[in-house]
Enzyme design. Structure first.
Site, PDB file in Angstrom:
ATOM      1  CG  HIS A  54      44.927  43.196  29.195  1.00 35.01           C
ATOM      2  ND1 HIS A  54      45.720  44.299  29.398  1.00 35.01           N
ATOM      3  CD2 HIS A  54      44.136  43.081  30.295  1.00 35.01           C
ATOM      4  CE1 HIS A  54      45.428  44.825  30.577  1.00 35.01           C
ATOM      5  NE2 HIS A  54      44.464  44.100  31.143  1.00 35.01           N
TER       6      HIS A  54
ATOM      7  CG  HIS B 162      44.975  47.472  34.989  1.00 36.26           C
ATOM      8  ND1 HIS B 162      44.726  48.093  33.796  1.00 36.26           N
ATOM      9  CD2 HIS B 162      44.763  46.143  34.785  1.00 36.26           C
ATOM     10  CE1 HIS B 162      44.369  47.178  32.892  1.00 36.26           C
ATOM     11  NE2 HIS B 162      44.390  45.989  33.472  1.00 36.26           N
TER      12      HIS B 162
ATOM     13  CG  ASP C 195      41.782  41.050  33.062  1.00 37.52           C
ATOM     14  OD1 ASP C 195      42.474  41.850  32.417  1.00 37.52           O
ATOM     15  OD2 ASP C 195      42.070  40.709  34.229  1.00 37.52           O
ATOM     16  CG  ASP C 196      44.560  39.134  30.491  1.00 38.36           C
ATOM     17  OD1 ASP C 196      45.240  39.580  29.558  1.00 38.36           O
ATOM     18  OD2 ASP C 196      44.445  39.699  31.590  1.00 38.36           O
TER      19      ASP C 196
ATOM     20  CD  GLU D 209      43.983  42.354  39.123  1.00 36.42           C
ATOM     21  OE1 GLU D 209      43.703  41.233  38.661  1.00 36.42           O
ATOM     22  OE2 GLU D 209      44.827  43.097  38.606  1.00 36.42           O
TER      23      GLU D 209
ATOM     24  CG  HIS E 193      39.660  45.466  32.124  1.00 38.61           C
ATOM     25  ND1 HIS E 193      39.779  45.846  33.437  1.00 38.61           N
ATOM     26  CD2 HIS E 193      40.812  44.802  31.837  1.00 38.61           C
ATOM     27  CE1 HIS E 193      40.945  45.444  33.912  1.00 38.61           C
ATOM     28  NE2 HIS E 193      41.591  44.788  32.945  1.00 38.61           N
TER      29      HIS E 193
END
Length: 349
Positions: free
Chosen positions: A27, A205, A286-287, A208, A25
Protein backbone atom coordinates in the site's frame (compact mmCIF):
# COMPACT_ATOMS: atom_id res chain seq x y z
CA UNK A 1 27.96 -24.12 16.56
CA UNK A 2 26.76 -20.57 17.13
CA UNK A 3 29.39 -19.24 14.71
CA UNK A 4 28.39 -21.83 12.11
CA UNK A 5 24.71 -20.87 12.40
CA UNK A 6 25.58 -17.20 12.16
CA UNK A 7 27.66 -17.83 9.04
CA UNK A 8 24.86 -19.87 7.48
CA UNK A 9 22.36 -17.16 8.25
CA UNK A 10 24.67 -14.51 6.80
CA UNK A 11 25.02 -16.55 3.61
CA UNK A 12 21.25 -16.89 3.29
CA UNK A 13 20.87 -13.15 3.82
CA UNK A 14 23.36 -12.61 0.99
CA UNK A 15 21.24 -14.83 -1.26
CA UNK A 16 18.11 -12.83 -0.38
CA UNK A 17 19.87 -9.63 -1.37
CA UNK A 18 21.18 -11.04 -4.65
CA UNK A 19 17.91 -12.49 -5.92
CA UNK A 20 15.61 -10.37 -8.10
CA UNK A 21 12.12 -10.19 -6.65
CA UNK A 22 8.72 -8.65 -7.17
CA UNK A 23 6.47 -7.07 -4.55
CA UNK A 24 2.76 -7.73 -5.04
CA UNK A 25 1.18 -6.47 -1.81
CA UNK A 26 2.22 -2.92 -1.00
CA UNK A 27 0.00 0.00 0.00
CA UNK A 28 1.78 3.13 -1.15
CA UNK A 29 0.17 5.15 1.66
CA UNK A 30 1.63 2.60 4.07
CA UNK A 31 5.18 3.55 3.05
CA UNK A 32 4.85 7.01 4.64
CA UNK A 33 7.84 7.02 6.99
CA UNK A 34 7.60 9.31 10.06
CA UNK A 35 10.34 11.62 8.77
CA UNK A 36 8.52 12.21 5.50
CA UNK A 37 5.18 12.55 7.29
CA UNK A 38 6.57 15.38 9.41
CA UNK A 39 8.26 17.01 6.41
CA UNK A 40 5.04 16.98 4.40
CA UNK A 41 3.05 18.25 7.39
CA UNK A 42 5.41 21.20 7.63
CA UNK A 43 5.31 21.84 3.88
CA UNK A 44 1.51 21.76 3.81
CA UNK A 45 0.97 23.41 7.21
CA UNK A 46 -0.87 20.37 8.58
CA UNK A 47 -0.88 19.88 12.35
CA UNK A 48 -0.16 16.28 13.41
CA UNK A 49 -1.41 14.88 16.74
CA UNK A 50 2.18 13.96 17.65
CA UNK A 51 4.86 16.28 18.99
CA UNK A 52 7.82 14.42 17.52
CA UNK A 53 8.93 11.54 15.32
CA UNK A 54 9.70 9.49 18.45
CA UNK A 55 6.19 10.07 19.79
CA UNK A 56 4.74 9.01 16.46
CA UNK A 57 6.83 5.83 16.37
CA UNK A 58 5.67 5.03 19.92
CA UNK A 59 2.11 4.97 18.58
CA UNK A 60 3.03 2.03 16.32
CA UNK A 61 2.02 -0.45 19.03
CA UNK A 62 -1.02 -1.91 17.30
CA UNK A 63 -3.36 -4.44 18.87
CA UNK A 64 -5.37 -5.23 15.72
CA UNK A 65 -6.00 -4.09 12.15
CA UNK A 66 -8.33 -1.25 13.15
CA UNK A 67 -5.84 0.33 15.56
CA UNK A 68 -3.37 0.48 12.68
CA UNK A 69 -5.92 1.86 10.22
CA UNK A 70 -6.81 4.71 12.56
CA UNK A 71 -3.17 5.89 12.50
CA UNK A 72 -2.80 5.12 8.79
CA UNK A 73 -5.71 7.38 7.81
CA UNK A 74 -4.54 10.15 10.16
CA UNK A 75 -1.08 10.09 8.55
CA UNK A 76 -2.55 10.31 5.06
CA UNK A 77 -3.85 13.79 5.91
CA UNK A 78 -0.44 15.27 5.03
CA UNK A 79 -0.76 14.10 1.40
CA UNK A 80 -2.32 17.00 -0.49
CA UNK A 81 -0.42 17.83 -3.69
CA UNK A 82 0.84 15.94 -6.71
CA UNK A 83 4.39 16.48 -5.44
CA UNK A 84 3.46 14.87 -2.11
CA UNK A 85 2.28 11.71 -3.87
CA UNK A 86 5.36 11.72 -6.07
CA UNK A 87 7.68 12.09 -3.05
CA UNK A 88 5.86 9.31 -1.19
CA UNK A 89 6.08 6.91 -4.13
CA UNK A 90 9.64 7.78 -5.04
CA UNK A 91 10.83 7.14 -1.46
CA UNK A 92 9.32 3.64 -1.62
CA UNK A 93 10.75 2.91 -5.06
CA UNK A 94 14.26 3.79 -3.86
CA UNK A 95 13.90 1.26 -1.04
CA UNK A 96 12.47 -1.33 -3.42
CA UNK A 97 15.41 -0.82 -5.77
CA UNK A 98 17.82 -1.28 -2.84
CA UNK A 99 16.06 -4.59 -2.03
CA UNK A 100 16.59 -5.78 -5.64
CA UNK A 101 12.88 -5.58 -6.42
CA UNK A 102 12.69 -5.36 -10.20
CA UNK A 103 8.90 -5.24 -10.46
CA UNK A 104 6.25 -3.96 -8.06
CA UNK A 105 2.46 -4.03 -8.12
CA UNK A 106 1.27 -1.37 -5.71
CA UNK A 107 -2.10 -0.48 -4.24
CA UNK A 108 -3.32 3.05 -3.91
CA UNK A 109 -6.46 4.04 -1.99
CA UNK A 110 -8.04 6.97 -3.86
CA UNK A 111 -11.00 7.19 -1.46
CA UNK A 112 -8.61 7.97 1.40
CA UNK A 113 -7.85 11.18 -0.46
CA UNK A 114 -10.93 12.07 -2.52
CA UNK A 115 -13.05 12.04 0.64
CA UNK A 116 -10.66 14.71 1.99
CA UNK A 117 -11.21 16.82 -1.10
CA UNK A 118 -8.02 15.83 -2.93
CA UNK A 119 -8.89 15.29 -6.62
CA UNK A 120 -8.34 11.81 -8.07
CA UNK A 121 -6.09 13.31 -10.76
CA UNK A 122 -3.68 14.74 -8.15
CA UNK A 123 -3.28 11.35 -6.48
CA UNK A 124 -2.90 9.40 -9.71
CA UNK A 125 -0.53 11.78 -11.47
CA UNK A 126 1.92 12.04 -8.56
CA UNK A 127 2.14 8.25 -8.18
CA UNK A 128 2.31 7.64 -11.93
CA UNK A 129 5.13 10.15 -12.43
CA UNK A 130 7.30 8.35 -9.86
CA UNK A 131 6.53 4.90 -11.30
CA UNK A 132 7.43 6.06 -14.80
CA UNK A 133 10.66 7.60 -13.54
CA UNK A 134 11.70 4.36 -11.80
CA UNK A 135 11.10 2.48 -15.03
CA UNK A 136 13.25 4.96 -16.97
CA UNK A 137 16.05 5.18 -14.39
CA UNK A 138 16.38 1.58 -13.17
CA UNK A 139 14.15 -0.53 -15.42
CA UNK A 140 11.96 -1.16 -12.34
CA UNK A 141 8.60 -2.07 -13.86
CA UNK A 142 5.28 -1.68 -12.09
CA UNK A 143 1.54 -2.16 -12.13
CA UNK A 144 -0.86 0.20 -10.36
CA UNK A 145 -3.85 -1.30 -8.53
CA UNK A 146 -6.79 0.92 -7.58
CA UNK A 147 -8.06 -0.41 -4.24
CA UNK A 148 -11.54 0.23 -2.85
CA UNK A 149 -12.06 0.78 0.89
CA UNK A 150 -14.37 -1.94 2.14
CA UNK A 151 -15.55 -0.05 5.24
CA UNK A 152 -17.27 2.38 2.87
CA UNK A 153 -20.41 1.60 0.86
CA UNK A 154 -20.51 -0.09 -2.50
CA UNK A 155 -22.13 3.03 -3.94
CA UNK A 156 -19.16 5.11 -2.79
CA UNK A 157 -16.99 2.63 -4.67
CA UNK A 158 -19.02 3.21 -7.85
CA UNK A 159 -18.70 6.97 -7.34
CA UNK A 160 -14.90 6.96 -7.11
CA UNK A 161 -14.67 4.53 -10.02
CA UNK A 162 -16.36 7.18 -12.16
CA UNK A 163 -13.65 9.65 -11.17
CA UNK A 164 -11.02 7.13 -12.31
CA UNK A 165 -12.43 6.58 -15.79
CA UNK A 166 -10.26 9.23 -17.55
CA UNK A 167 -7.12 7.57 -16.13
CA UNK A 168 -7.83 3.89 -16.84
CA UNK A 169 -4.99 3.69 -19.36
CA UNK A 170 -2.58 3.92 -16.42
CA UNK A 171 -4.47 1.65 -14.00
CA UNK A 172 -3.74 -2.07 -14.22
CA UNK A 173 -6.27 -3.64 -11.86
CA UNK A 174 -8.62 -3.27 -8.91
CA UNK A 175 -8.38 -4.38 -5.29
CA UNK A 176 -10.28 -4.35 -2.01
CA UNK A 177 -8.73 -3.45 1.34
CA UNK A 178 -9.29 -1.78 4.75
CA UNK A 179 -11.32 -3.25 7.64
CA UNK A 180 -12.12 -6.87 6.85
CA UNK A 181 -14.35 -7.77 9.81
CA UNK A 182 -17.99 -7.07 9.09
CA UNK A 183 -17.35 -6.20 5.44
CA UNK A 184 -17.55 -9.47 3.49
CA UNK A 185 -16.70 -9.72 -0.21
CA UNK A 186 -20.41 -10.13 -1.04
CA UNK A 187 -20.88 -6.46 -0.17
CA UNK A 188 -18.99 -5.53 -3.36
CA UNK A 189 -20.19 -8.16 -5.83
CA UNK A 190 -21.83 -5.65 -8.23
CA UNK A 191 -18.87 -3.27 -8.08
CA UNK A 192 -16.37 -5.99 -8.96
CA UNK A 193 -18.58 -7.19 -11.81
CA UNK A 194 -18.38 -3.64 -13.20
CA UNK A 195 -14.58 -3.64 -12.79
CA UNK A 196 -14.29 -6.89 -14.72
CA UNK A 197 -16.37 -5.38 -17.53
CA UNK A 198 -13.47 -2.93 -17.89
CA UNK A 199 -11.22 -5.92 -18.74
CA UNK A 200 -8.87 -5.37 -15.82
CA UNK A 201 -7.90 -8.08 -13.30
CA UNK A 202 -9.15 -7.94 -9.72
CA UNK A 203 -7.63 -8.93 -6.38
CA UNK A 204 -8.95 -8.70 -2.81
CA UNK A 205 -7.76 -8.75 0.77
CA UNK A 206 -9.27 -11.80 2.47
CA UNK A 207 -8.43 -14.26 5.21
CA UNK A 208 -6.31 -11.94 7.35
CA UNK A 209 -8.67 -11.04 10.19
CA UNK A 210 -11.66 -12.37 8.29
CA UNK A 211 -12.33 -16.12 8.03
CA UNK A 212 -11.44 -18.60 5.30
CA UNK A 213 -15.01 -18.16 4.03
CA UNK A 214 -14.06 -14.63 2.93
CA UNK A 215 -11.35 -16.12 0.73
CA UNK A 216 -13.89 -18.48 -0.83
CA UNK A 217 -16.29 -15.60 -1.43
CA UNK A 218 -13.57 -13.40 -2.93
CA UNK A 219 -12.80 -16.16 -5.42
CA UNK A 220 -16.36 -17.14 -6.26
CA UNK A 221 -18.30 -13.88 -5.91
CA UNK A 222 -15.69 -11.30 -6.88
CA UNK A 223 -13.82 -13.54 -9.36
CA UNK A 224 -10.43 -12.32 -8.14
CA UNK A 225 -7.20 -13.62 -9.63
CA UNK A 226 -5.11 -13.26 -6.48
CA UNK A 227 -5.76 -13.25 -2.72
CA UNK A 228 -4.02 -10.65 -0.58
CA UNK A 229 -3.03 -12.21 2.78
CA UNK A 230 -5.06 -15.44 2.76
CA UNK A 231 -3.25 -16.87 5.81
CA UNK A 232 -6.49 -18.15 7.32
CA UNK A 233 -7.14 -20.27 4.25
CA UNK A 234 -5.57 -23.16 6.15
CA UNK A 235 -8.74 -23.36 8.25
CA UNK A 236 -10.60 -24.88 5.27
CA UNK A 237 -9.16 -28.02 3.67
CA UNK A 238 -11.40 -27.75 0.60
CA UNK A 239 -10.22 -24.19 0.01
CA UNK A 240 -6.59 -25.23 0.35
CA UNK A 241 -7.10 -27.94 -2.27
CA UNK A 242 -8.57 -25.38 -4.67
CA UNK A 243 -5.77 -22.87 -4.06
CA UNK A 244 -3.13 -25.54 -4.70
CA UNK A 245 -4.87 -27.07 -7.72
CA UNK A 246 -5.46 -23.71 -9.41
CA UNK A 247 -2.21 -22.14 -8.16
CA UNK A 248 -4.06 -19.04 -7.01
CA UNK A 249 -1.44 -16.66 -5.57
CA UNK A 250 -1.49 -15.58 -1.93
CA UNK A 251 0.39 -12.35 -1.21
CA UNK A 252 1.49 -12.96 2.37
CA UNK A 253 2.87 -10.18 4.60
CA UNK A 254 4.63 -11.83 7.56
CA UNK A 255 5.85 -8.83 9.58
CA UNK A 256 2.47 -7.19 9.13
CA UNK A 257 0.74 -10.32 10.44
CA UNK A 258 2.84 -10.21 13.60
CA UNK A 259 2.45 -6.46 14.20
CA UNK A 260 -1.33 -6.72 13.79
CA UNK A 261 -1.52 -9.75 16.11
CA UNK A 262 -2.80 -12.16 13.45
CA UNK A 263 -0.06 -14.41 14.90
CA UNK A 264 1.74 -13.84 18.18
CA UNK A 265 5.28 -14.63 17.03
CA UNK A 266 7.02 -15.19 13.72
CA UNK A 267 7.74 -18.77 14.80
CA UNK A 268 3.98 -19.37 14.68
CA UNK A 269 3.57 -17.99 11.18
CA UNK A 270 2.33 -20.62 8.67
CA UNK A 271 4.38 -19.35 5.69
CA UNK A 272 6.72 -22.36 5.62
CA UNK A 273 3.81 -24.76 6.06
CA UNK A 274 1.95 -23.06 3.21
CA UNK A 275 5.01 -23.28 0.98
CA UNK A 276 5.45 -26.99 1.76
CA UNK A 277 1.77 -27.63 0.96
CA UNK A 278 2.32 -26.35 -2.57
CA UNK A 279 0.46 -23.06 -2.13
CA UNK A 280 1.65 -20.23 -4.38
CA UNK A 281 2.72 -17.95 -1.52
CA UNK A 282 4.78 -14.79 -1.89
CA UNK A 283 6.49 -12.50 0.65
CA UNK A 284 5.52 -8.82 0.74
CA UNK A 285 5.75 -5.85 3.11
CA UNK A 286 2.15 -4.50 3.13
CA UNK A 287 2.61 -1.18 5.01
CA UNK A 288 6.35 -1.24 5.75
CA UNK A 289 6.65 2.21 7.36
CA UNK A 290 4.28 1.02 10.09
CA UNK A 291 5.24 -2.65 10.37
CA UNK A 292 9.01 -2.40 10.66
CA UNK A 293 10.28 -3.83 7.43
CA UNK A 294 10.43 -3.83 3.64
CA UNK A 295 10.62 -6.98 1.50
CA UNK A 296 14.14 -8.11 2.36
CA UNK A 297 13.41 -7.53 6.06
CA UNK A 298 10.42 -9.86 5.73
CA UNK A 299 12.52 -12.48 3.94
CA UNK A 300 15.18 -12.30 6.66
CA UNK A 301 12.69 -12.49 9.53
CA UNK A 302 11.06 -15.58 8.00
CA UNK A 303 14.42 -17.18 7.23
CA UNK A 304 15.52 -16.85 10.86
CA UNK A 305 12.24 -17.72 12.60
CA UNK A 306 11.03 -20.47 10.26
CA UNK A 307 14.40 -21.97 9.39
CA UNK A 308 13.98 -21.43 5.66
CA UNK A 309 16.48 -23.13 3.39
CA UNK A 310 18.11 -21.65 0.31
CA UNK A 311 15.65 -23.72 -1.74
CA UNK A 312 12.72 -22.15 0.16
CA UNK A 313 14.09 -18.65 -0.41
CA UNK A 314 14.58 -19.30 -4.12
CA UNK A 315 11.06 -20.74 -4.45
CA UNK A 316 9.58 -17.69 -2.74
CA UNK A 317 11.48 -15.39 -5.10
CA UNK A 318 10.28 -17.44 -8.08
CA UNK A 319 6.71 -17.39 -6.77
CA UNK A 320 6.81 -13.60 -6.72
CA UNK A 321 7.31 -13.60 -10.50
CA UNK A 322 4.91 -16.47 -11.21
CA UNK A 323 2.17 -14.63 -9.27
CA UNK A 324 2.83 -11.28 -10.97
CA UNK A 325 1.12 -9.69 -13.95
CA UNK A 326 4.31 -9.67 -16.00
CA UNK A 327 4.34 -11.28 -19.44
CA UNK A 328 5.18 -14.97 -19.71
CA UNK A 329 8.40 -14.09 -21.54
CA UNK A 330 9.53 -11.72 -18.79
CA UNK A 331 8.63 -14.27 -16.11
CA UNK A 332 10.72 -16.91 -17.88
CA UNK A 333 13.66 -14.51 -18.15
CA UNK A 334 13.55 -13.66 -14.45
CA UNK A 335 13.14 -17.31 -13.37
CA UNK A 336 16.22 -18.24 -15.39
CA UNK A 337 18.11 -15.35 -13.79
CA UNK A 338 17.15 -16.62 -10.32
CA UNK A 339 18.47 -20.09 -11.14
CA UNK A 340 21.72 -18.60 -12.43
CA UNK A 341 22.24 -16.53 -9.28
CA UNK A 342 21.38 -19.49 -7.06
CA UNK A 343 23.93 -21.73 -8.77
CA UNK A 344 26.63 -19.07 -8.48
CA UNK A 345 25.75 -18.60 -4.80
CA UNK A 346 26.10 -22.35 -4.15
CA UNK A 347 29.44 -22.51 -5.94
CA UNK A 348 30.74 -19.64 -3.81
CA UNK A 349 30.18 -21.66 -0.63
Amino acid sequence: MTTQCTNTQHRLYQLIGQLPKTELHLHIEGTLEPELMFALAQRNQVTLPYASIDELRAAYDFHNLQSFLDLYYAGAAVLLTEQDFYDLTWAYLQKAHDDNIVHTEIFFDPQTHTLRGVPFAIVYQGIRRALDEAQAQWGLSSRLIFSFLRHLTEQEGFDVLEQAMPFLQGIDGFGLDSSEKGHPPAKFERLFKRCQELNLPCVAHAGEEGPAAYVMDALHLLNVKRIDHGVRSLENAELVRQLVAEQIPLTVCPLSNIRLKVFTTMQEHPLKQMLDMGLLVTINSDDPAYFGGYVNDNFKACTTALNLSDQDIVQLAKNSFIASWLSDAEKARQLAEIDQIWQAWKLAD
